[in-house]
Design an enzyme around this catalytic site. Structure first.
Site, short mmCIF file in Angstrom:
data_model
loop_
_atom_site.label_atom_id
_atom_site.label_comp_id
_atom_site.label_asym_id
_atom_site.label_seq_id
_atom_site.Cartn_x
_atom_site.Cartn_y
_atom_site.Cartn_z
CD GLU A 199 34.50 54.52 41.59
OE1 GLU A 199 33.91 54.22 42.64
OE2 GLU A 199 34.21 54.01 40.47
CB CYS A 258 33.40 48.40 44.32
SG CYS A 258 34.65 48.47 43.01
CB CYS A 291 36.84 51.87 42.77
SG CYS A 291 36.21 51.34 41.15
#
Length: 150
Positions: free
Chosen positions: A48, A76, A79
């Site tokens: 990402e 996560c 990101c």
């Protein structure tokens, strides 16, 4: 999401965790990324982050208004935070991440009212395909480690 799955396969071919991401604007992919943490020796080289950075460069702006992020694994916190800061409109992800998912599984940064932007989130897009790609990779990894230890 199919383009992100193909990128995840590229990551796997390089012994990276198979995660792929694309940024889409006006129905067209403007940026692509796949995990490169091992290759780059960098904790921030997530699919990402790479795709968002490339999209910003392509558009010549840090705000990715009107853009959507497609990623094979739930982002996560890092990101998800980058998507929020980049003003991504929508986040679509495939597999849920029970260890680090920040779009609803562990926490949901996109719904944190104190933040100034709230991307819409859709999880489970081609979930079976995305999950099996990850599961297969980690099974192979465990098998290889077991062979080394025997």
């Amino acid at each position: 999401m199919n383009a992100a799955i193909k990128l995840a396969a590229k990551a796997e071919a390089k012994n990276e965790v198979p995660v792929g991401a694309v940024v889409v604007k006006d129905g067209k992919i403007i940026a692509r990324g796949y995990n490169k943490r091992e290759t780059d020796c960098c904790a921030t080289s997530h699919a990402e982050m790479i795709a968002i950075k490339k999209a910003c460069k392509k558009l010549g702006a840090w705000r990715l208004i009107g853009c959507d992020l497609y990623v094979t694994l739930e982002p996560c916190p890092m990101c998800c935070g980058a998507a929020i800061n980049a003003r991504i409109d929508n986040i679509f992800f495939g597999a849920y991440d029970p260890k680090a998912g920040a779009c609803g599984t562990i926490l949901n940064l996109c719904e944190t009212k104190e933040l100034n932007h709230h991307p819409a989130v859709t999880g489970g897009v081609l979930e079976k395909e995305c999950s099996s790609q990850l599961t297969s990779f980690f099974k192979k990894l465990r098998r290889a480690k077991k062979e080394i230890n025997n």
